[in-house]
Design a protein around this motif. Sequence first.
Motif, PDB file in Angstrom:
ATOM      1  N   GLU A  91       0.835  -1.202   0.000  1.00  0.00           N
ATOM      2  CA  GLU A  91       0.000   0.000   0.000  1.00  0.00           C
ATOM      3  C   GLU A  91       0.868   1.251   0.000  1.00  0.00           C
ATOM      4  N   ILE A  92       1.938   1.231   0.809  1.00  0.00           N
ATOM      5  CA  ILE A  92       2.832   2.385   0.851  1.00  0.00           C
ATOM      6  C   ILE A  92       3.550   2.542  -0.473  1.00  0.00           C
ATOM      7  N   VAL A  93       3.917   1.426  -1.094  1.00  0.00           N
ATOM      8  CA  VAL A  93       4.578   1.503  -2.398  1.00  0.00           C
ATOM      9  C   VAL A  93       3.657   2.173  -3.417  1.00  0.00           C
ATOM     10  N   ARG A  94       2.360   1.802  -3.389  1.00  0.00           N
ATOM     11  CA  ARG A  94       1.418   2.411  -4.334  1.00  0.00           C
ATOM     12  C   ARG A  94       1.284   3.893  -4.055  1.00  0.00           C
ATOM     13  N   ASP A  95       1.254   4.235  -2.777  1.00  0.00           N
ATOM     14  CA  ASP A  95       1.141   5.634  -2.398  1.00  0.00           C
ATOM     15  C   ASP A  95       2.332   6.432  -2.914  1.00  0.00           C
ATOM     16  N   LEU A  96       3.534   5.819  -2.843  1.00  0.00           N
ATOM     17  CA  LEU A  96       4.727   6.472  -3.374  1.00  0.00           C
ATOM     18  C   LEU A  96       4.582   6.740  -4.863  1.00  0.00           C
ATOM     19  N   ALA A  97       4.014   5.740  -5.570  1.00  0.00           N
ATOM     20  CA  ALA A  97       3.873   5.908  -7.010  1.00  0.00           C
ATOM     21  C   ALA A  97       3.014   7.127  -7.314  1.00  0.00           C
ATOM     22  N   TRP A  98       1.962   7.346  -6.543  1.00  0.00           N
ATOM     23  CA  TRP A  98       1.109   8.500  -6.788  1.00  0.00           C
ATOM     24  C   TRP A  98       1.814   9.793  -6.433  1.00  0.00           C
ATOM     25  N   ARG A  99       2.496   9.797  -5.276  1.00  0.00           N
ATOM     26  CA  ARG A  99       3.007  11.078  -4.809  1.00  0.00           C
ATOM     27  C   ARG A  99       4.272  11.491  -5.521  1.00  0.00           C
ATOM     28  N   GLY A 101       6.206   9.735  -8.253  1.00  0.00           N
ATOM     29  CA  GLY A 101       6.386   9.616  -9.696  1.00  0.00           C
ATOM     30  C   GLY A 101       6.298   8.175 -10.103  1.00  0.00           C
ATOM     31  N   LEU A 102       6.077   7.936 -11.382  1.00  0.00           N
ATOM     32  CA  LEU A 102       5.863   6.572 -11.819  1.00  0.00           C
ATOM     33  C   LEU A 102       7.140   5.886 -12.268  1.00  0.00           C
ATOM     34  N   GLU A 103       8.256   6.588 -12.280  1.00  0.00           N
ATOM     35  CA  GLU A 103       9.498   5.940 -12.704  1.00  0.00           C
ATOM     36  C   GLU A 103      10.262   5.485 -11.489  1.00  0.00           C
ATOM     37  N   LEU A 104      10.730   4.249 -11.499  1.00  0.00           N
ATOM     38  CA  LEU A 104      11.450   3.700 -10.354  1.00  0.00           C
ATOM     39  C   LEU A 104      12.671   4.540 -10.026  1.00  0.00           C
ATOM     40  N   LEU A 141      -3.111  11.966 -14.685  1.00  0.00           N
ATOM     41  CA  LEU A 141      -3.731  12.072 -13.374  1.00  0.00           C
ATOM     42  C   LEU A 141      -2.755  12.400 -12.264  1.00  0.00           C
ATOM     43  N   ASN A 142      -1.450  12.545 -12.602  1.00  0.00           N
ATOM     44  CA  ASN A 142      -0.501  12.826 -11.521  1.00  0.00           C
ATOM     45  C   ASN A 142      -0.408  14.273 -11.159  1.00  0.00           C
ATOM     46  N   VAL A 143      -0.794  15.157 -12.073  1.00  0.00           N
ATOM     47  CA  VAL A 143      -0.625  16.580 -11.771  1.00  0.00           C
ATOM     48  C   VAL A 143      -1.868  17.076 -11.057  1.00  0.00           C
ATOM     49  N   ASP A 144      -1.810  18.300 -10.577  1.00  0.00           N
ATOM     50  CA  ASP A 144      -3.001  18.888  -9.958  1.00  0.00           C
ATOM     51  C   ASP A 144      -3.451  18.113  -8.742  1.00  0.00           C
ATOM     52  N   GLU A 188       4.840  21.248 -10.330  1.00  0.00           N
ATOM     53  CA  GLU A 188       4.451  20.190  -9.375  1.00  0.00           C
ATOM     54  C   GLU A 188       5.368  18.974  -9.341  1.00  0.00           C
ATOM     55  N   PRO A 189       5.733  18.370 -10.508  1.00  0.00           N
ATOM     56  CA  PRO A 189       6.584  17.181 -10.393  1.00  0.00           C
ATOM     57  C   PRO A 189       7.908  17.465  -9.708  1.00  0.00           C
ATOM     58  N   TYR A 190       8.480  18.670  -9.935  1.00  0.00           N
ATOM     59  CA  TYR A 190       9.743  18.975  -9.290  1.00  0.00           C
ATOM     60  C   TYR A 190       9.569  19.141  -7.786  1.00  0.00           C
ATOM     61  N   ILE A 191       8.445  19.775  -7.401  1.00  0.00           N
ATOM     62  CA  ILE A 191       8.211  19.970  -5.973  1.00  0.00           C
ATOM     63  C   ILE A 191       8.031  18.617  -5.286  1.00  0.00           C
ATOM     64  N   ALA A 192       7.301  17.706  -5.961  1.00  0.00           N
ATOM     65  CA  ALA A 192       7.058  16.397  -5.350  1.00  0.00           C
ATOM     66  C   ALA A 192       8.362  15.640  -5.146  1.00  0.00           C
ATOM     67  N   ARG A 193       9.336  15.851  -6.038  1.00  0.00           N
ATOM     68  CA  ARG A 193      10.603  15.145  -5.892  1.00  0.00           C
ATOM     69  C   ARG A 193      11.559  15.884  -4.971  1.00  0.00           C
ATOM     70  N   GLY A 194      11.162  17.028  -4.480  1.00  0.00           N
ATOM     71  CA  GLY A 194      12.029  17.733  -3.544  1.00  0.00           C
ATOM     72  C   GLY A 194      13.075  18.589  -4.202  1.00  0.00           C
ATOM     73  N   GLN A 195      12.961  18.829  -5.523  1.00  0.00           N
ATOM     74  CA  GLN A 195      13.986  19.625  -6.190  1.00  0.00           C
ATOM     75  C   GLN A 195      13.662  21.104  -6.179  1.00  0.00           C
ATOM     76  N   MET A 196      12.401  21.416  -5.868  1.00  0.00           N
ATOM     77  CA  MET A 196      12.035  22.836  -5.781  1.00  0.00           C
ATOM     78  C   MET A 196      11.213  23.003  -4.530  1.00  0.00           C
TER      79      MET A 196
END
Lengths: 201, 221
Positions: A91-99, A101-104, A141-144, A188-196
Amino acid sequence: MYGRKGYQLLKDFASGEKGQLKPFNSKLFDETIEECDQNHHLLQSLIRKMQQEDLDVPNNRNADHYGALIHHLSLMRNKRCLMAYVYNRAEIVRDLAWRVGLELLDLPSEIQEKLTSLEKEYFKNHSVALKSYMGKVGIELNVDMVPPKDPYIKVRILDDIDEGIVLSDKTTNFARHSMHFLKRTDAEPYIARGQMEELTD
Amino acid sequence: MASNSETRGSSADYETMMSASDVELLKRAWRNEKAAPEILQYEGALVERAKEQIELVEESVEDYVENGKDPLLVSLYQMDLDRTQFLLRSYLRVRLLKIEKFMFHNLKSEEAERRLSEQERVFATKCADDLAKHFEETVLLKLPENYQSVLKQSQISEVDDMVPQPHLDTFVVCRSNNFVSLNLYEEGESPETVEMERGDLYFIRYKIVKGAIESGQIDLI
């Protein structure tokens, strides 16, 4: 004491912060599986013993029957503990995928260390399922993820990102510590990865 | 003078841009979906219409930007567009998260399966397969036979007892649109009813209002 190792495994999982993974506890996991095997052998030997005494196994309630019952119940309890452990981690792994990013490879390395190779496989398969759904529906569906307040936000760059990233309306040079005024969906994707980080003041 | 007529013309355009009732319907579907513990009926036609309209508005916004129209107006259209896009995305996301949570249940129960769209069904089957494979490789193949099933605790179990099911007993806040009279308890027991006037707010168990939500008489908040 049967069942103690299963209980410890789950306590180990629960003692981590909610939503965060701890490294996969293979030692306890394997010990619990060994216990299951043990239970199964004892169960089978008791049933064989009852059959040798020519007793009708399901209906004869003697001491062996109850011994076998205890082994069976303990086995089921261990199975439930093990499945719960794996299920919650998945479940946590799936949650990570949403928050995140989808690339390992986008996952920060601290998180990648804590996943077993099987969990990484599961992550990849799940990403494929999500991507194919998004492709068929035609909407990303990952943005917004957060309701939009302003279309543009101020951000500060934390890490060194490659130069010349092409955004939807301009190309910018992302140097470290520089501040930019970007569209929310781009940042958004950059913020989610902690780069911004978003500047709110 | 030219700019005046332009702004008047564009405000008429703005009205027709996003059909207001569709956005209302989408908002209602989104709110219901967010608050309900189980997955609700897929509003296929609504989603299709919303997608088309979003595309149209996106194109016109791009045109406006190229033609150098008043940037304030453009950003207003953009904000409205963003909001609608968020609604649509969040609606689909909430449904996917519910599918992920109750994977095996959705494929087992016919009622739930009927409520999924075609692509959601494909997604749910793939998800369930992935998870079953993950379970098998991590745990189940190492356990003795008779205990290797994903859905049953052991071969002796008569029903699939390892399937998590949505909690239909959770309390939800709802408001009714019409006068509704509902049976509080199961059939056959003491028939106590609760009567809701139009616009009343109630904090009640989901099971009781489930039928009324499907027929559109009650909204979840």
